[in-house]
Scaffold this motif. Structure first.
Motif, short mmCIF file in Angstrom:
data_model
loop_
_atom_site.label_atom_id
_atom_site.label_comp_id
_atom_site.label_asym_id
_atom_site.label_seq_id
_atom_site.Cartn_x
_atom_site.Cartn_y
_atom_site.Cartn_z
N THR A 61 -4.27 -6.45 0.51
CA THR A 61 -3.57 -5.27 0.01
C THR A 61 -2.79 -5.58 -1.26
O THR A 61 -2.82 -4.81 -2.23
N LEU A 62 -2.11 -6.72 -1.28
CA LEU A 62 -1.36 -7.12 -2.48
C LEU A 62 -2.29 -7.37 -3.66
O LEU A 62 -1.97 -7.03 -4.81
N THR A 63 -3.44 -7.96 -3.39
CA THR A 63 -4.42 -8.19 -4.46
C THR A 63 -4.88 -6.87 -5.07
O THR A 63 -5.01 -6.74 -6.29
N ALA A 64 -5.13 -5.88 -4.21
CA ALA A 64 -5.54 -4.56 -4.70
C ALA A 64 -4.45 -3.93 -5.57
O ALA A 64 -4.73 -3.29 -6.58
N VAL A 65 -3.18 -4.12 -5.18
CA VAL A 65 -2.07 -3.58 -5.98
C VAL A 65 -1.99 -4.29 -7.33
O VAL A 65 -1.84 -3.65 -8.38
N ILE A 66 -2.13 -5.61 -7.33
CA ILE A 66 -1.98 -6.40 -8.55
C ILE A 66 -3.08 -6.10 -9.56
O ILE A 66 -2.81 -5.97 -10.76
N ILE A 67 -4.32 -5.95 -9.11
CA ILE A 67 -5.42 -5.72 -10.06
C ILE A 67 -5.62 -4.24 -10.36
O ILE A 67 -6.51 -3.86 -11.10
N GLY A 68 -4.76 -3.38 -9.78
CA GLY A 68 -4.76 -1.96 -10.14
C GLY A 68 -5.88 -1.14 -9.56
O GLY A 68 -6.45 -0.29 -10.25
N GLN A 69 -6.18 -1.34 -8.28
CA GLN A 69 -7.18 -0.51 -7.62
C GLN A 69 -6.62 0.90 -7.38
O GLN A 69 -5.42 1.15 -7.54
N ASP A 70 -7.48 1.81 -7.00
CA ASP A 70 -7.10 3.20 -6.80
C ASP A 70 -5.95 3.32 -5.81
O ASP A 70 -6.00 2.75 -4.71
N SER A 71 -4.91 4.05 -6.19
CA SER A 71 -3.70 4.12 -5.37
C SER A 71 -3.96 4.81 -4.03
O SER A 71 -3.36 4.45 -3.01
N ALA A 72 -4.85 5.81 -4.03
CA ALA A 72 -5.16 6.50 -2.77
C ALA A 72 -5.87 5.56 -1.79
O ALA A 72 -5.62 5.61 -0.58
N GLU A 73 -6.75 4.72 -2.31
CA GLU A 73 -7.43 3.75 -1.45
C GLU A 73 -6.45 2.73 -0.90
O GLU A 73 -6.53 2.34 0.27
N ILE A 74 -5.51 2.29 -1.71
CA ILE A 74 -4.52 1.30 -1.27
C ILE A 74 -3.62 1.90 -0.19
O ILE A 74 -3.41 1.31 0.87
N SER A 75 -3.09 3.09 -0.45
CA SER A 75 -2.17 3.71 0.51
C SER A 75 -2.89 4.09 1.81
O SER A 75 -2.26 4.20 2.85
N GLY A 76 -4.21 4.29 1.74
CA GLY A 76 -4.98 4.60 2.93
C GLY A 76 -5.43 3.40 3.71
O GLY A 76 -6.10 3.53 4.74
N GLY A 77 -5.09 2.19 3.24
CA GLY A 77 -5.44 0.96 3.95
C GLY A 77 -6.86 0.50 3.75
O GLY A 77 -7.33 -0.42 4.44
N LEU A 78 -7.58 1.09 2.79
CA LEU A 78 -8.98 0.75 2.61
C LEU A 78 -9.21 -0.64 2.03
O LEU A 78 -10.32 -1.16 2.10
#
Length: 383
Positions: free
Chosen positions: A96-113
């Motif tokens: 999850t932190l990796t997804a935040v750092i590299i700027g993945q889609d915010s909806a996907e991150i908040s949805g736990g994907l």
């Protein structure tokens, strides 16, 4: 005086009814996807948001999307094995932190994907490790493998989105196979148990313990998280029930179908007793029986057939990959579910677009509203 007493009784009755409604509404707000929590958490501290995102990622392994379900599942894992609980927590946080750092889609991150694949990678590394619990060096590949899932998820999604297919656990299955191939069973730093080759195990006897076979059905739900303890497996089932009773029912139904498939193929008794025969069937039955397809008697029968197909595919892949010392993981469920989502014909009418998938009960209600709206629109057009 009699009127005053009657008025007081009526007010007390209304108060109790109002309290009952508030309690019921509070309980219902904890079920399903808990969409209200998304808006509530938007202006909160990033640390609190990360916790909610990660808990959603934990529940995503069982196709749910509920942070309270995720908390119950995480508690079940710590109850079964604190070491496995720690690995799972680090895995979901790392991805999850990796997804935040590299700027993945915010909806996907908040949805736990971006969390569930990383969690599975770290859990399976711990299960296959022959170094035992609390082998701290294992945290390094667990975190790196979990973080790598984010890149694979992004790559797979760009391909699978063309056919409106979910990425599912393709990243997890890919990473865990690569890890086991790279390290090997005799690696001095990260040794692991090789999967038994076909024919290595002793032939099955004719005696089966019926109680153990029945016990393996709820264990099939727990084995989705590589959990082989009855109590924690039941807690995981309760977590799925909190998200969706329909999903929990199909989880048990799919695990039962997988167990029956294992019995018909005379698989190793340990696979039946431990729930390993049932978890692929449980996953596919949940995916088809109300999540990616609107629930009906057709999709219900389709889900049962898919569970049997997934279980038989798992047996075949287990024999194939076992010849090179690799486990089948959840390849059978992943491939079977993907194939079922590509079907055309009358069943395609029940297919729910991937971006609109929610709890099965919500999917069913949305379809009824949509059909009612279309009916009203046709009637107004006819007039």
């Amino acid at each position: 005086m009699w009127k005053d007493t009657k008025t007081e009784t009526a007010e007390a009755s209304k108060s109790r009814a109002s309290l009952g409604r508030r309690v019921l509404n509070a309980l219902l707000s904890c079920t399903g996807d808990m969409e209200h929590l998304v808006a509530f958490m938007q202006d909160k501290l990033i640390g609190l948001q990360l916790v909610v995102w990660s808990l959603r990622g934990v529940s995503r392994v069982t196709l749910a999307n509920n942070p309270l379900s995720g908390a119950l599942i995480l508690a079940a894992l710590f109850l079964a094995s604190p070491w496995q609980g720690l690995l799972g927590t680090l895995g979901v946080l790392a991805s999850t932190l990796t997804a935040v750092i590299i700027g993945q889609d915010s909806a996907e991150i908040s949805g736990g994907l971006h969390g569930f694949n990383g969690m599975l990678v770290s859990l399976l590394m711990g299960v296959f490790s022959s170094a035992g619990d609390w082998y701290w060096w294992l945290l390094l590949p667990a975190c790196l493998g979990s973080a790598t899932c984010v890149f694979l998820y992004s790559g797979f999604s760009s391909v699978l989105d063309r056919w409106d297919l979910p990425v599912s656990v393709f990243p997890f299955n890919t990473i865990i196979v690569l890890y086991l191939l790279c390290t090997g069973p005799n690696n001095p730093y990260f040794p692991h148990h090789p999967a038994p080759a076909p024919g290595v195990l002793d032939p099955n006897g004719t005696q089966l313990v019926a109680v153990e076979v029945m016990r393996g059905i709820p264990l099939g739900v727990g084995q989705i998280y590589a959990c082989a303890a009855v109590g924690p497996s039941l807690l995981i089932l309760v977590a799925i029930l909190l998200y969706s009773p329909l999903l929990a029912f199909h989880a048990l139904l799919g695990s039962t179908a997988g167990t029956l498939a294992g019995l018909s193929m005379a698989v190793c008794h340990d696979s039946l007793y431990s729930g390993l025969s049932g978890f692929n069937g449980a996953l596919v039955c949940m995916a088809v029986g109300g999540l990616f397809f609107t629930f009906s008697w057709r999709t219900h029968l389709f889900a049962i057939a898919s569970a049997f197909l997934s279980a038989y595919a798992d047996i075949a892949l287990g024999n194939l990959l076992g010849s090179v010392g690799l486990p089948a993981c959840s390849w059978a469920a992943t491939l079977t579910a993907t194939l079922m989502l590509l079907l055309t014909g009358s069943l395609a009418a029940y297919r729910i677009p991937t971006g609109q998938v929610m709890a099965p009960e919500h999917n069913l209600l949305s379809k009824k509203h949509w059909e009612a709206g279309n009916t009203a629109e046709r009637e107004s057009t006819d007039v």
